[in-house]
Design a protein around this motif. Structure first.
Motif, short mmCIF file in Angstrom:
data_model
loop_
_atom_site.label_atom_id
_atom_site.label_comp_id
_atom_site.label_asym_id
_atom_site.label_seq_id
_atom_site.Cartn_x
_atom_site.Cartn_y
_atom_site.Cartn_z
N ARG A 1 6.88 7.55 -7.64
CA ARG A 1 7.43 7.32 -6.26
C ARG A 1 6.39 8.04 -5.25
NH1 ARG A 1 12.51 10.67 -4.69
NH2 ARG A 1 10.89 12.01 -5.46
N SER A 2 5.84 9.19 -5.54
CA SER A 2 5.19 9.86 -4.51
C SER A 2 3.73 8.98 -4.41
CB SER A 2 4.98 11.42 -5.01
OG SER A 2 3.73 11.73 -4.32
N ARG A 3 3.25 8.59 -5.70
CA ARG A 3 2.28 7.81 -5.48
C ARG A 3 2.23 6.52 -4.70
NH1 ARG A 3 -2.45 5.82 -8.77
NH2 ARG A 3 -2.61 3.72 -8.46
N GLU A 4 3.34 5.81 -4.94
CA GLU A 4 3.78 4.61 -4.25
C GLU A 4 3.71 4.70 -2.64
OE1 GLU A 4 4.37 0.37 -4.09
OE2 GLU A 4 3.66 1.87 -5.47
N ALA A 5 4.62 5.81 -2.39
CA ALA A 5 4.38 6.28 -1.17
C ALA A 5 3.26 6.62 -0.22
CB ALA A 5 5.34 7.62 -0.76
N ILE A 6 2.38 7.51 -1.19
CA ILE A 6 1.03 7.67 -0.46
C ILE A 6 0.38 6.43 -0.11
CG2 ILE A 6 -1.05 8.81 -0.95
CD1 ILE A 6 0.39 11.03 -2.51
N LEU A 7 0.29 5.54 -1.21
CA LEU A 7 -0.30 4.27 -1.24
C LEU A 7 0.10 3.44 0.10
CD1 LEU A 7 -2.50 2.77 -2.92
CD2 LEU A 7 -0.87 2.05 -4.18
N GLU A 8 1.54 3.24 0.25
CA GLU A 8 1.85 2.70 1.23
C GLU A 8 1.31 3.19 2.72
OE1 GLU A 8 6.05 2.16 1.15
OE2 GLU A 8 6.28 1.34 3.53
N ARG A 9 1.41 4.51 2.86
CA ARG A 9 0.90 5.33 4.01
C ARG A 9 -0.70 4.89 4.18
NH1 ARG A 9 3.63 5.88 7.92
NH2 ARG A 9 1.93 7.49 8.64
N ALA A 10 -1.59 4.86 3.14
CA ALA A 10 -2.90 4.57 3.00
C ALA A 10 -3.31 3.35 3.72
CB ALA A 10 -3.46 4.94 1.75
N VAL A 11 -2.60 2.22 3.09
CA VAL A 11 -2.56 1.02 3.74
C VAL A 11 -2.00 0.76 5.35
CG1 VAL A 11 -1.57 -1.42 3.58
CG2 VAL A 11 -2.40 -0.21 1.57
N ALA A 12 -1.41 1.48 5.58
CA ALA A 12 -0.89 1.53 7.20
C ALA A 12 -2.03 2.19 7.94
CB ALA A 12 0.34 2.25 7.30
N ASP B 1 -7.42 0.62 -4.89
CA ASP B 1 -5.83 0.36 -4.92
C ASP B 1 -5.04 -0.06 -3.80
OD1 ASP B 1 -5.91 1.02 -7.59
OD2 ASP B 1 -4.87 3.17 -7.41
N ALA B 2 -5.77 0.45 -2.44
CA ALA B 2 -5.08 0.02 -1.46
C ALA B 2 -5.28 -1.35 -1.13
CB ALA B 2 -5.83 0.66 -0.20
N VAL B 3 -6.46 -2.10 -1.38
CA VAL B 3 -6.77 -3.34 -1.33
C VAL B 3 -5.90 -4.21 -2.23
CG1 VAL B 3 -8.59 -5.15 -1.64
CG2 VAL B 3 -9.20 -3.22 -0.74
N ASP B 4 -5.66 -3.71 -3.48
CA ASP B 4 -4.67 -4.51 -4.23
C ASP B 4 -3.30 -4.39 -3.84
OD1 ASP B 4 -6.92 -5.14 -5.97
OD2 ASP B 4 -6.53 -3.31 -7.69
N TRP B 5 -2.91 -3.30 -3.53
CA TRP B 5 -1.61 -3.07 -3.00
C TRP B 5 -1.12 -3.90 -1.99
CZ3 TRP B 5 1.58 -1.79 1.09
CH2 TRP B 5 2.85 -1.28 1.09
N ALA B 6 -2.14 -4.19 -0.91
CA ALA B 6 -1.91 -4.85 0.42
C ALA B 6 -2.10 -6.33 -0.11
CB ALA B 6 -3.23 -4.52 1.36
N SER B 7 -3.11 -6.74 -1.33
CA SER B 7 -2.98 -8.02 -1.54
C SER B 7 -1.73 -8.35 -2.20
CB SER B 7 -4.13 -8.29 -2.64
OG SER B 7 -5.27 -8.18 -2.08
N ARG B 8 -1.22 -7.65 -2.87
CA ARG B 8 0.21 -7.85 -3.63
C ARG B 8 1.43 -7.90 -2.59
NH1 ARG B 8 -1.09 -3.88 -7.26
NH2 ARG B 8 0.59 -2.45 -6.26
N GLN B 9 1.33 -7.13 -1.56
CA GLN B 9 2.43 -7.37 -0.49
C GLN B 9 2.22 -8.61 0.21
OE1 GLN B 9 4.71 -5.18 0.97
NE2 GLN B 9 4.64 -4.17 -1.21
N TRP B 10 0.87 -9.06 0.38
CA TRP B 10 0.64 -10.10 1.07
C TRP B 10 1.27 -11.35 0.32
CZ3 TRP B 10 -2.29 -10.16 5.65
CH2 TRP B 10 -2.53 -11.32 6.27
N THR B 11 1.01 -11.35 -1.17
CA THR B 11 1.59 -12.23 -1.95
C THR B 11 3.04 -12.36 -1.83
OG1 THR B 11 -0.28 -12.22 -3.37
CG2 THR B 11 1.57 -13.07 -4.39
N GLU B 12 3.66 -11.04 -1.93
CA GLU B 12 5.08 -11.20 -2.15
C GLU B 12 5.92 -11.59 -0.79
OE1 GLU B 12 7.14 -10.34 -4.63
OE2 GLU B 12 5.25 -10.22 -5.74
N ARG B 13 5.07 -11.07 0.46
CA ARG B 13 6.07 -11.31 1.52
C ARG B 13 5.50 -12.56 2.35
NH1 ARG B 13 7.47 -6.09 3.77
NH2 ARG B 13 8.29 -7.36 5.53
#
Lengths: 215, 215
Positions: free
Chosen positions: B15-26, B65-77
């Motif tokens: 959960r912490s990792r995910e939260a950090i990643l989300e902040r990093a992308v922002a 990881d930030a690039v991947d996370w953003a890509s995934r969000q891009w796909t999902e949303r």
DNA sequence: ACTATACACGACCGATCGGTCGTTCTTTTT
DNA sequence: AAAAAGAACGACCGATCGGTCGTGTATAGT
């Protein structure tokens, strides 16, 4: 190796100062006004870091001067040439094309840093944010005024949403720099040019004022 | 306060990792992938800097990881919702609108950082640059494929330059974030939406497939 | 209950950040 | 010619950068 003294007044470091400023603008267009570091700038401009501080009090002063310098270049290289074209849709197209040519010249290799800085400084009130916002809104207002002029001349139908048109020209021009990195400059600039040309031809009451698409 | 264990495997810090990643992308969307600093990130995510290094080897891994996370969000949303719309011009419009809605949600408050990073990393070969370039070109290729589909369906005239159309949709979508800072989100997003809607309606063989402009 | 593991921390590291200082050299003024 | 005023430098400053290390602790598996 004295500098050409164009007038009676002070001379020496001006050339150096101008050279540093030019490098600063180029670097800021890539890394942002904030991401620009004085060490890299000094190295790129061939001076020491303390040599830099002979010309500017601090980084913020440089950022302000960089905004002004870029604004002046924008005026000289984009606005003024376009103002020599006849007002109306031909001038609108000329503005867009001059912008692409300016980018192609590499003065702003990363695109106009106003647009990055507008985001960078959004939550940091201060003179830099103000000046960036001012430069951007001046440009948008100028585009819109030219569109309104085209309406008044009857080259665009009455009731045309000039702010909308300004938005589109701005967007299509700025995006070119980024995509050009990926797909190649010539290809993308052709697309950027054609996009606005098509849009204007579609709107225009007399499309023959504009060149053909294949041109 | 144990995390919901969705499967048998490892749990805790996720959960912490995910939260950090989300902040990093922002943060990266505002300051760029490079301008993102680990100190600010740790503070924004409510962990210590060394807490961060429990999850990532170094900054580069985070960027990837930030690039991947953003890509995934891009796909999902953006991509997935649009794929539920009928193929063709309606799906193209849905893609554009989903992107604007995504931006409005504030997940990427500075706009998609792919576009900043594409410039930032242009002259620095490495895995980050590769992944950014890959994400961007996948998106452009996807847009182009959807345009080609619209041609095949007869919703756009044969011979339509699909790459050109993809360029325009991309440009009009991305520019909105920047101008929204200056002129206000609702106003600019309306313009961005209308720009693509008009373009598609003008091209479409059957404009009645698309909503009216005033909608 | 015991142990292994992973997470998180504060303290700390060398490098780089923006910036200062004293000096030297050149140019302009007197 | 002497003096005043830049312009540029190398050395150095405290703060922050990305990153390491040793320790404490909460949890998972046994």
């Amino acid at each position: 190796m004295a500098d050409t003294k164009t007038d009676g007044r002070r001379i020496r470091g001006e050339r150096s100062r101008e050279a540093i400023l030019e490098r600063a603008v180029a670097l800021a267009s890539v890394h942002g006004l904030d991401g620009l570091t004085l060490g890299r700038l000094a190295e790129a401009a061939g001076v020491s870091k303390s040599g830099f501080f002979a010309h500017w009090r601090d980084k913020e002063q440089l950022q302000l001067d960089a905004v002004d310098w870029a604004s002046r270049q924008w005026t000289e290289r984009i606005v003024k040439p376009a103002l020599r074209r006849p007002a109306g849709i031909r001038r609108l197209l000329a503005l867009h094309e001059a912008r692409l040519a300016f980018y192609a010249d590499g003065v702003l290799p990363g695109g106009c840093f106003f647009f990055v800085a507008q985001v960078e400084f959004d939550d940091r009130p201060g003179p830099v944010r103000d000046r960036v916002a001012q430069a951007m809104s001046r440009w948008l207002a100028f585009l819109e005024r030219q569109a309104a002029e085209a309406v008044k001349l009857g080259e665009l139908p009455p009731g045309t949403d000039t702010a909308q048109l300004a938005y589109e020209i701005e967007a299509l021009g700025e995006a070119a720099v980024v995509q050009a990195r990926l797909l190649g400059r010539d290809l993308v600039y052709t697309r950027a040019r054609r996009a606005v040309l098509r849009r204007l031809r579609a709107l225009a009451t007399d499309p023959s004022l504009l060149p053909e698409e294949s041109a």
